[in-house]
Design a protein around this motif. Structure first.
Motif, short mmCIF file in Angstrom:
data_model
loop_
_atom_site.label_atom_id
_atom_site.label_comp_id
_atom_site.label_asym_id
_atom_site.label_seq_id
_atom_site.Cartn_x
_atom_site.Cartn_y
_atom_site.Cartn_z
N ARG A 123 46.60 38.63 49.23
CA ARG A 123 45.79 38.71 50.38
C ARG A 123 44.83 39.73 50.17
NH1 ARG A 123 49.44 38.61 56.02
NH2 ARG A 123 50.19 36.36 55.92
N ALA A 124 44.79 40.67 49.16
CA ALA A 124 43.85 41.83 49.00
C ALA A 124 42.94 41.40 48.00
CB ALA A 124 44.79 43.01 48.40
N ARG A 125 43.14 40.33 47.24
CA ARG A 125 42.16 39.87 46.27
C ARG A 125 40.94 39.42 46.94
NH1 ARG A 125 45.69 35.50 43.01
NH2 ARG A 125 47.41 36.77 42.36
N ARG A 126 39.61 39.84 46.38
CA ARG A 126 38.23 39.54 47.08
C ARG A 126 37.99 38.14 46.38
NH1 ARG A 126 34.75 43.32 49.01
NH2 ARG A 126 35.78 45.52 49.70
N ILE A 127 37.43 37.39 46.92
CA ILE A 127 36.83 36.09 46.73
C ILE A 127 35.46 36.35 46.82
CG2 ILE A 127 36.99 33.57 47.09
CD1 ILE A 127 39.63 33.75 47.92
N SER A 128 34.95 35.86 45.68
CA SER A 128 33.33 35.68 45.73
C SER A 128 32.85 34.64 46.37
CB SER A 128 32.75 35.67 44.21
OG SER A 128 33.22 34.55 43.83
N ARG A 129 31.56 34.72 47.10
CA ARG A 129 31.07 33.90 47.99
C ARG A 129 30.42 32.77 47.14
NH1 ARG A 129 30.01 35.33 53.32
NH2 ARG A 129 30.67 37.51 53.91
N LEU A 130 30.24 31.47 47.56
CA LEU A 130 29.86 30.46 47.00
C LEU A 130 28.30 30.76 46.94
CD1 LEU A 130 31.70 27.36 48.21
CD2 LEU A 130 32.00 28.79 46.20
N TYR A 180 39.34 29.72 45.30
CA TYR A 180 40.67 30.04 45.45
C TYR A 180 41.38 30.33 44.01
CZ TYR A 180 45.26 29.69 47.37
OH TYR A 180 46.55 29.82 47.97
N PRO A 181 41.97 31.54 43.99
CA PRO A 181 42.58 31.94 42.78
C PRO A 181 44.00 31.12 42.21
CG PRO A 181 42.93 33.59 44.24
CD PRO A 181 42.05 32.61 44.87
N ASP A 182 44.51 30.74 43.07
CA ASP A 182 45.95 30.19 42.83
C ASP A 182 46.00 28.90 43.20
OD1 ASP A 182 47.16 32.82 42.78
OD2 ASP A 182 46.78 33.14 44.61
N LYS A 183 45.17 27.95 42.74
CA LYS A 183 45.02 26.54 42.86
C LYS A 183 46.48 25.79 42.54
CE LYS A 183 40.04 25.91 42.22
NZ LYS A 183 39.64 27.62 41.89
N THR A 184 46.77 24.93 43.22
CA THR A 184 48.24 23.97 42.81
C THR A 184 47.92 23.32 41.30
OG1 THR A 184 48.02 23.64 45.17
CG2 THR A 184 49.45 22.14 43.69
N PRO A 185 48.52 23.65 40.48
CA PRO A 185 48.43 23.15 39.18
C PRO A 185 48.48 21.51 39.46
CG PRO A 185 50.75 23.81 39.48
CD PRO A 185 49.94 24.38 40.51
N GLY A 186 47.82 20.91 38.34
CA GLY A 186 47.68 19.42 38.17
C GLY A 186 46.50 18.97 37.80
N GLU A 187 46.38 17.68 37.16
CA GLU A 187 45.06 17.21 36.48
C GLU A 187 44.24 17.07 37.61
OE1 GLU A 187 44.29 16.91 33.33
OE2 GLU A 187 46.27 17.98 32.93
N PRO A 188 43.20 17.67 37.47
CA PRO A 188 42.05 17.32 38.38
C PRO A 188 41.44 16.01 38.41
CG PRO A 188 40.95 18.71 36.75
CD PRO A 188 42.69 18.51 36.40
N GLU A 189 41.09 15.61 39.64
CA GLU A 189 40.51 14.31 39.96
C GLU A 189 39.06 14.48 39.22
OE1 GLU A 189 41.63 11.20 41.67
OE2 GLU A 189 43.49 12.48 40.99
#
Length: 238
Positions: free
Chosen positions: A14-21, A225-234
């Motif tokens: 929750r404390a992580r800063r996420i940069s803006r698009l 989002y830094p914690d993306k669910t693992p798996g092969e991307p589409e």
């Protein structure tokens, strides 16, 4: 006795800063969402502005599926302010008893019907102030009605949109209103009318709360989002 070494501080998620698009990334984001669903709309079932107003009021802390099940029985019997007012609170309750907080909602919907008759000739007003003055209607409900029933480019922020806006870096904010104001500023004008629907559907079916479906997300490469669910991307269409 040797004192224990101090524990290393670790930043919580929750404390992580996420940069803006960036503006270019936001444009690409909505272009992809539009390509998937060119004409998005609410999943609540309605045929008139009043039916939508009632459905949205009933949907607070409830699912659209649950609301639709109730209104499929209610609207054939009473789908106007006059009919709902005549039904009364006790008459309305059996139709919506499967929905959470149905006692309070029944009272609000009947009082809303009475106020629409008394102040607006039985019509749903198109002004925000008048909508928010109705019993059981807050800013989010007013935004949905203005957008979906009357084609106004408003942004109704629910839990799904709040999550998507913060996770992706689209419009981070600590409050619902901050996210709403941020979205209105950054969403390109050509996409603003439908942005609410794209974002809520994305949050409901892809960017889910507990386990986002990142491998099947069309904006995975843009999302911060830094914690993306693992798996092969589409594969992403460009």
């Amino acid at each position: 006795m040797t004192p224990a070494a101090p524990k290393k501080k670790t930043a919580s998620k929750r404390a992580r800063r996420i940069s803006r698009l960036s503006a270019a990334e936001i444009e690409a984001m909505f272009a992809r969402l539009k390509a998937l669903n060119p004409k998005p709309t609410t999943e609540l079932e309605f045929t008139t502005p009043y039916e939508l107003l009632v459905a949205v009021t009933l949907s607070a802390q409830a699912t659209d599926v649950g609301v639709n099940k109730a209104t499929r029985k209610l609207f054939p019997v009473a789908n106007t302010p006059q009919a709902i007012a005549k039904l009364g609170v006790e008459g309305l309750k059996p139709y919506i008893s499967t929905i959470g907080l149905y006692n309070t909602k029944a009272a609000n919907v009947v009082a809303m019907a009475q106020q629409l008759i008394a102040l607006h000739g039985g019509e749903v007003p198109r002004e925000r102030e008048a909508l928010e003055a109705l019993p059981g209607v807050g800013r989010k409900t007013a935004n949905v009605v203005l957008n979906t029933a009357f084609g106004e480019p408003t942004m109704a922020v629910d839990t799904h949109i709040f999550r998507v806006a913060n996770r992706t870096g689209l419009a981070p904010g600590k409050t619902v209103r901050a996210v709403e104001d941020g979205l209105v500023k950054v969403v390109p004008p050509d996409y603003l009318l439908d942005a609410h629907h794209w974002l809520i559907l994305h949050g409901r079916y892809v960017c889910k709360a507990r386990r986002p479906d990142c491998p099947h997300c069309v904006i995975r490469d843009i999302c911060r989002y830094p914690d993306k669910t693992p798996g092969e991307p589409e594969p992403v269409a460009t």
